[in-house]
Design a protein around this motif. Structure first.
Motif, PDB file in Angstrom:
ATOM      1  N   GLN A 169      10.860  15.794  -3.947  1.00 38.98           N
ATOM      2  CA  GLN A 169      10.718  14.587  -3.110  1.00 38.98           C
ATOM      3  C   GLN A 169      10.419  13.356  -3.963  1.00 38.98           C
ATOM      4  O   GLN A 169      11.006  12.292  -3.775  1.00 38.98           O
ATOM      5  N   LYS A 183      -2.311   9.549   4.107  1.00 35.67           N
ATOM      6  CA  LYS A 183      -2.657   8.891   5.371  1.00 35.67           C
ATOM      7  C   LYS A 183      -1.538   7.925   5.795  1.00 35.67           C
ATOM      8  O   LYS A 183      -1.066   7.972   6.928  1.00 35.67           O
ATOM      9  N   SER A 184      -1.135   7.048   4.887  1.00 39.12           N
ATOM     10  CA  SER A 184      -0.106   6.091   5.313  1.00 39.12           C
ATOM     11  C   SER A 184       1.238   6.787   5.465  1.00 39.12           C
ATOM     12  O   SER A 184       2.060   6.374   6.285  1.00 39.12           O
ATOM     13  N   MET A 185       1.442   7.853   4.730  1.00 42.79           N
ATOM     14  CA  MET A 185       2.692   8.616   4.879  1.00 42.79           C
ATOM     15  C   MET A 185       2.789   9.192   6.300  1.00 42.79           C
ATOM     16  O   MET A 185       3.827   9.113   6.956  1.00 42.79           O
ATOM     17  N   ASP A 237      -5.495   0.401   6.678  1.00 42.07           N
ATOM     18  CA  ASP A 237      -6.319   1.186   5.754  1.00 42.07           C
ATOM     19  C   ASP A 237      -7.587   0.377   5.481  1.00 42.07           C
ATOM     20  O   ASP A 237      -7.586  -0.843   5.672  1.00 42.07           O
ATOM     21  N   MET A 290       0.841  -1.194   0.000  1.00 42.98           N
ATOM     22  CA  MET A 290       0.000   0.000   0.000  1.00 42.98           C
ATOM     23  C   MET A 290       0.876   1.244   0.000  1.00 42.98           C
ATOM     24  O   MET A 290       0.855   2.083  -0.829  1.00 42.98           O
ATOM     25  N   ASN A 291       1.702   1.257   1.007  1.00 41.77           N
ATOM     26  CA  ASN A 291       2.486   2.450   1.143  1.00 41.77           C
ATOM     27  C   ASN A 291       3.761   2.314   0.348  1.00 41.77           C
ATOM     28  O   ASN A 291       4.480   1.342   0.463  1.00 41.77           O
ATOM     29  N   ASP A 292       4.051   3.302  -0.460  1.00 43.53           N
ATOM     30  CA  ASP A 292       5.237   3.156  -1.259  1.00 43.53           C
ATOM     31  C   ASP A 292       6.400   3.996  -0.743  1.00 43.53           C
ATOM     32  O   ASP A 292       7.378   4.190  -1.418  1.00 43.53           O
ATOM     33  N   LEU A 315      -2.180  13.912  -3.681  1.00 46.38           N
ATOM     34  CA  LEU A 315      -0.814  14.010  -4.206  1.00 46.38           C
ATOM     35  C   LEU A 315      -0.287  12.699  -4.778  1.00 46.38           C
ATOM     36  O   LEU A 315       0.693  12.700  -5.499  1.00 46.38           O
ATOM     37  N   ARG A 316      -0.936  11.588  -4.446  1.00 45.14           N
ATOM     38  CA  ARG A 316      -0.476  10.349  -5.083  1.00 45.14           C
ATOM     39  C   ARG A 316      -0.734  10.442  -6.601  1.00 45.14           C
ATOM     40  O   ARG A 316       0.124  10.097  -7.409  1.00 45.14           O
ATOM     41  N   SER A 375      -9.830  11.175   1.261  1.00 46.35           N
ATOM     42  CA  SER A 375      -9.684  10.626  -0.089  1.00 46.35           C
ATOM     43  C   SER A 375      -8.385   9.831  -0.207  1.00 46.35           C
ATOM     44  O   SER A 375      -7.434  10.088   0.533  1.00 46.35           O
ATOM     45  N   PRO A 376      -8.357   8.885  -1.158  1.00 47.27           N
ATOM     46  CA  PRO A 376      -7.127   8.111  -1.350  1.00 47.27           C
ATOM     47  C   PRO A 376      -5.983   9.007  -1.813  1.00 47.27           C
ATOM     48  O   PRO A 376      -6.213   9.989  -2.524  1.00 47.27           O
ATOM     49  N   THR A 419      -3.954  10.999  -0.106  1.00 41.76           N
ATOM     50  CA  THR A 419      -3.769  12.328   0.489  1.00 41.76           C
ATOM     51  C   THR A 419      -2.737  12.292   1.614  1.00 41.76           C
ATOM     52  O   THR A 419      -2.554  13.286   2.310  1.00 41.76           O
ATOM     53  N   GLN A 458       8.219  16.104   5.239  1.00 40.08           N
ATOM     54  CA  GLN A 458       7.959  16.018   3.799  1.00 40.08           C
ATOM     55  C   GLN A 458       6.471  16.145   3.474  1.00 40.08           C
ATOM     56  O   GLN A 458       6.094  16.276   2.313  1.00 40.08           O
ATOM     57  N   VAL A 459       5.641  16.045   4.517  1.00 38.93           N
ATOM     58  CA  VAL A 459       4.190  16.085   4.272  1.00 38.93           C
ATOM     59  C   VAL A 459       3.779  17.489   3.832  1.00 38.93           C
ATOM     60  O   VAL A 459       4.119  18.474   4.474  1.00 38.93           O
ATOM     61  N   ILE A 460       3.068  17.562   2.731  1.00 37.73           N
ATOM     62  CA  ILE A 460       2.609  18.851   2.206  1.00 37.73           C
ATOM     63  C   ILE A 460       1.177  19.073   2.681  1.00 37.73           C
ATOM     64  O   ILE A 460       0.347  18.166   2.560  1.00 37.73           O
TER      65      ILE A 460
HETATM   66  N1  LIG Z   1       0.331  15.308   1.973  1.00 38.99           N
HETATM   67  C1  LIG Z   1       1.300  14.745   1.249  1.00 38.99           C
HETATM   68  N2  LIG Z   1       2.534  15.270   1.230  1.00 38.99           N
HETATM   69  C2  LIG Z   1       3.517  14.744   0.476  1.00 38.99           C
HETATM   70  N3  LIG Z   1       3.359  13.660  -0.286  1.00 38.99           N
HETATM   71  C3  LIG Z   1       2.151  13.075  -0.319  1.00 38.99           C
HETATM   72  C4  LIG Z   1       1.060  13.580   0.446  1.00 38.99           C
HETATM   73  N4  LIG Z   1      -0.015  12.801   0.218  1.00 38.99           N
HETATM   74  C5  LIG Z   1       0.360  11.843  -0.627  1.00 38.99           C
HETATM   75  N5  LIG Z   1       1.667  11.992  -0.960  1.00 38.99           N
HETATM   76  C6  LIG Z   1       2.416  11.162  -1.887  1.00 38.99           C
HETATM   77  O1  LIG Z   1       1.549  10.126  -2.320  1.00 38.99           O
HETATM   78  C7  LIG Z   1       2.007   8.860  -1.867  1.00 38.99           C
HETATM   79  C8  LIG Z   1       0.847   8.023  -1.414  1.00 38.99           C
HETATM   80  O2  LIG Z   1       0.267   8.582  -0.270  1.00 38.99           O
HETATM   81  P1  LIG Z   1      -0.336   7.703   0.895  1.00 38.99           P
HETATM   82  O3  LIG Z   1      -0.057   6.252   0.640  1.00 38.99           O
HETATM   83  O4  LIG Z   1       0.111   8.251   2.182  1.00 38.99           O
HETATM   84  O5  LIG Z   1      -1.851   7.974   0.660  1.00 38.99           O
HETATM   85  P2  LIG Z   1      -3.078   7.405   1.497  1.00 38.99           P
HETATM   86  O6  LIG Z   1      -3.870   8.584   1.920  1.00 38.99           O
HETATM   87  O7  LIG Z   1      -2.617   6.464   2.544  1.00 38.99           O
HETATM   88  O8  LIG Z   1      -3.881   6.655   0.359  1.00 38.99           O
HETATM   89  P3  LIG Z   1      -4.672   5.283   0.459  1.00 38.99           P
HETATM   90  O9  LIG Z   1      -5.820   5.517   1.349  1.00 38.99           O
HETATM   91  O10 LIG Z   1      -5.066   5.025  -0.959  1.00 38.99           O
HETATM   92  O11 LIG Z   1      -3.684   4.302   0.961  1.00 38.99           O
HETATM   93  C9  LIG Z   1       2.999   9.168  -0.772  1.00 38.99           C
HETATM   94  O12 LIG Z   1       3.970   8.174  -0.684  1.00 38.99           O
HETATM   95  C10 LIG Z   1       3.583  10.488  -1.218  1.00 38.99           C
HETATM   96  O13 LIG Z   1       4.570  10.270  -2.202  1.00 38.99           O
END
Ligand SMILES: Nc1ncnc2c1ncn2[C@@H]1O[C@H](COP(=O)(O)OP(=O)(O)OP(=O)(O)O)[C@@H](O)[C@H]1O
Length: 725
Positions: free
Chosen positions: A417, A151-153, A321, A1-3, A454-455, A146-147, A149, A120-122
């Motif tokens: 980033q 969350k896992s970061m 998640d 999930m998380n990359d 941002l994904r 939303s996906p 955005t 790094q979070v924006i």
């Molecule tokens: N607020 C943010 N600031 C910086 N980078 C972001 C942000 N949101 C997403 N990203 C980028 O998008 C990638 C995926 O985000 P992330 O896995 O945290 O989303 P998520 O909200 O957990 O989505 P999902 O619910 O689909 O798992 C992050 O690894 C990062 O590269």
């Protein structure tokens, strides 16, 4: 999930930290980058590490509850973890209004990427603050949004903020009193490996001694049988029995080696376990099946114990998640684990021999971050939600953020980033960064905002970088971004384009002339594509009370639109359309979707046109929601809808006036279509219906329902065409 793969240690604070807070920098320009300079006075993370006591040495009996309690990290220092980010580049105050927010750079290579994930979070200021607070207080967090955005970061960032010094290794031992109830021991991080090694060394020495003894006995037996008894066959037989007896006996000593189920020796930060979609065994731990359950062939039960994500996340973060997709039983067990801070491991499959085994409680003192969209919240176990609510925080993630110079600078850093994370993409030039920021504006769908999905935006960055790489370009340029926008279209966009093309091929689309009862409505497919969805209406006399006849899922929406328009009609004529049958057809609606009631002005216009037999302009498309008083209310996805109307060949499009600020159409469509903002159904009719109404006709009266609405803005005086800003 998380990359994300950033597992870097917290940077040594001291100098670097102070510079990141802007303390060593001079001049207003640089200070502007840090939105919270009050944190400058705070100490470094090193102080905080020093404050945390190291857990007592040596194995402890029991289940981990007996461990030395770690002091809460020093407030002063953990707050410092929230120090804001820096962009090590010149900022020009005069060009702050530009797309780069005043950044004076040639490419993303000049932007420094912060070491810590939390920096790094924006955007997501609220979620970021909550995560830092929750890390300090060890509270659970539920993030809904939303996906893509972040969350896992953020969950991963939290694991970097938790004290690493509290980590524990967990060992499972054979229980000589009851083989099916293995014992559990916790030891400080790194000790587990040493204990297992010591046990192995001891067993190896014991086996060496036994082998030595065995060969001496065998030699004596063989010598005796050959020299004294004179029967070598008997001697070989006896030697064989001795060999087997020793082999069989030595198995027992190996069984004493403990099973190290949680090894934190190499952890650079507190653990982060992503248990999204995990089945019960992977979440709660399991005991493997043993096909040989007797005859000395069996594997001792403690050796078959496997930890679950809840155990591996001990003293760290457990991220789940789509929490609602966990089965109810697992959610209940998760609640117990959260409450007790420990959870024994047993076989998850009832028919496996593992189900007989139940270890002593294994520590699982984790901070849980549950995530999902709004549906996830509705469908999750209410008691689990109440646990999180009662012992933590709930956060709603932002989808967009205000478009300020500082934010645009951060978006430039976001690209840096993503380039650094990927490792292979060429850096982005300044005009490429500007194009990505423009796209972030467009995707926000809200005036003065940037998207935080941002994904997806990162997807555009990667495709553009890949195109540049394929071209052997030194930098990713604006040209590459424009190509990437064409290539990285979503499935819905591709479907919508295909749909528009097919309708053109079959000449289903009417974009000229006047047709009574037929209106070009607009709908959205997925989140980012629009289609033209024509609506046809026919009004016929009814035998009994009138009916609204519409097909499929749109029936309800059609009925509501007709009931609203009938109220308006009743007020201005003797006509009672509730006494008539009204047939509504959404032409080929199966191919797209209508969000909420965004087609209600379309339905209303079609009905009035059919009722009065007046033609509707087919070069016009429209979207908008209709109130019972005839007001046109805002709807979603206007930008995509307008673009779809332009692609289909329409010359004009009616949108709710309130949506005007959301319009951010691509440059190429600007000259293709005229945008007409309206606030009342009377304006819609004025623009859409053919010719001048006859005096005292229904249309004439409807067109003048609200004089004030018409006075406010006469659309015939020339509608405004907003710029795509
Ligand atoms: N607020 C943010 N600031 C910086 N980078 C972001 C942000 N949101 C997403 N990203 C980028 O998008 C990638 C995926 O985000 P992330 O896995 O945290 O989303 P998520 O909200 O957990 O989505 P999902 O619910 O689909 O798992 C992050 O690894 C990062 O590269």
């Amino acid at each position: 999930m998380n990359d994300d793969t950033n597992t870097d240690e917290r940077p040594p604070d001291g100098e670097e930290h102070s510079s990141s807070n802007g303390r060593t920098r001079s001049g207003d320009e640089r200070d502007r980058v840090d939105p919270d300079p009050s944190r400058d006075d705070l100490g470094g993370a090193d102080d905080w590490e020093d404050d945390v006591p190291v857990p007592s040495d040596g194995p402890e009996s029991g289940n981990g509850q007996a461990d030395a309690p770690a002091d809460e990290p020093d407030e002063r220092t953990i707050d410092d973890l929230g120090s804001d980010v820096q962009i090590d580049a010149e900022i020009d105050e005069e060009s702050e209004d530009g797309l780069l927010g005043g950044l004076q750079i040639d490419s993303t290579a000049e932007i420094k990427v912060p070491d810590r994930l939390v920096d790094q979070v924006i955007g997501q200021e609220h979620a970021r603050d909550v995560v830092m607070k929750a890390a300090k207080q060890r509270r659970h967090v539920m993030m809904i949004g939303s996906p893509g955005t972040g969350k896992s970061m953020l969950a991963k960032a939290m694991s970097e903020l938790l004290p690493k010094e509290e980590l524990q290794d967990v060992l499972v031992y054979h229980n000589p009193d009851d083989g099916n109830e293995p014992k559990v021991r916790t030891v400080p991080s790194g000790k587990g490996d040493q204990i297992v090694e010591a046990h192995k060394e001891e067993a190896r020495k014991r086996n060496q001694m036994r082998s030595f003894l065995m060969w001496i006995i065998i030699a004596i037996v063989l010598g005796y049988s050959l020299i004294i008894a004179g029967n070598i066959l008997l001697g070989i037989l006896a030697a064989g029995i001795i060999y087997l007896a020793f082999r069989y006996g030595s198995r027992g000593s190996d069984a004493m080696i403990p099973n190290l189920i949680v090894n934190t020796a190499d952890q650079q930060t507190a653990p982060f376990e992503d248990a999204t979609g995990a089945h019960a065994g992977a979440l709660l731990g399991d005991v493997r099946h043993d096909p040989f359950q007797s005859g000395g062939m069996e594997t001792p039960s403690h050796d078959r114990v496997e930890p679950g994500a809840i155990h591996k996340a001990n003293k760290g973060v457990l991220f789940i998640d789509e929490i609602n997709t966990l089965d109810v039983r697992s959610q209940q067990h998760l609640m117990t684990a959260i409450q007790e801070g420990e959870f024994g491991i047993t076989g998850q499959s009832e028919r496996s021999s593992g189900a007989m085994v139940q270890t002593e409680p294994v520590p699982c003192d984790f901070v849980m971050i549950a995530a999902g969209n709004l549906d996830a919240m509705e469908n999750m176990h209410p008691a689990l939600r109440s646990r999180i609510k009662g012992y933590g925080y709930e956060v709603y993630m932002d989808d967009t953020i205000e478009d300020t110079p500082e934010m645009r600078r951060k978006y430039a850093r976001f690209i840096a980033q993503e380039v650094e994370k990927d490792g292979r993409l060429p850096h982005f030039t300044d005009d490429a960064i500007e194009e990505v920021i423009l796209e972030a504006r467009r995707r926000a769908g809200r005036k003065g905002h940037l998207t935080l999905e941002l994904r997806n935006l990162g997807g555009l960055v990667r495709v553009a970088g890949d195109i540049a790489r394929a071209d052997d370009a030194e930098y990713t340029t604006r040209e590459h971004i424009l190509q990437a926008k064409g290539r990285s279209r979503s499935i819905e966009q591709q479907l919508a384009d295909d749909y528009i093309q097919r309708r053109k091929d079959y000449e289903l689309q009417v974009a000229e002339g006047y047709v009574p009862g037929r209106v070009n409505g607009l709908a959205v497919m997925g989140e980012d594509s629009g289609i033209v969805l024509p609506v046809m209406a026919e009004v016929t006399p009814s035998q009994g009370p009138g009916e609204v006849i519409a097909t499929g899922q749109l029936k309800e929406m059609a009925q509501e639109a007709v009931s609203n328009v009938s109220a308006i009609i009743k007020k201005f004529s003797d006509e009672d359309i509730t006494q008539k049958d009204i047939h509504i057809q959404f032409v080929q609606a199966g191919e797209g979707g209508v969000d909420g009631d965004s087609a209600s002005i379309t339905v209303a216009t079609a009905v009035i046109s059919a009722l009065e037999g007046v033609g509707v302009d087919q070069s016009l498309a429209m979207t908008g929601s209709l109130s019972v008083r005839g007001d046109v209310l805002p709807v979603g996805g206007v930008t995509h809808k307008i673009e779809a109307a332009a692609k289909t060949g329409c010359d004009r499009v009616i949108i709710p006036e309130a949506n005007l600020q959301d319009v951010m159409i691509e440059d190429e469509y600007e000259d293709m279509i005229e945008i007409i903002p309206v606030s009342h159904i009377s304006e819609v009719l004025d623009v859409a219906l053919e010719g001048e109404p006859e005096k005292d006709s229904l249309v004439d009266r409807l067109k003048t329902i609200t004089g004030s609405a018409l006075d406010k803005q006469s659309v015939s005086q020339g509608p405004s065409s907003p710029s795509p800003q």
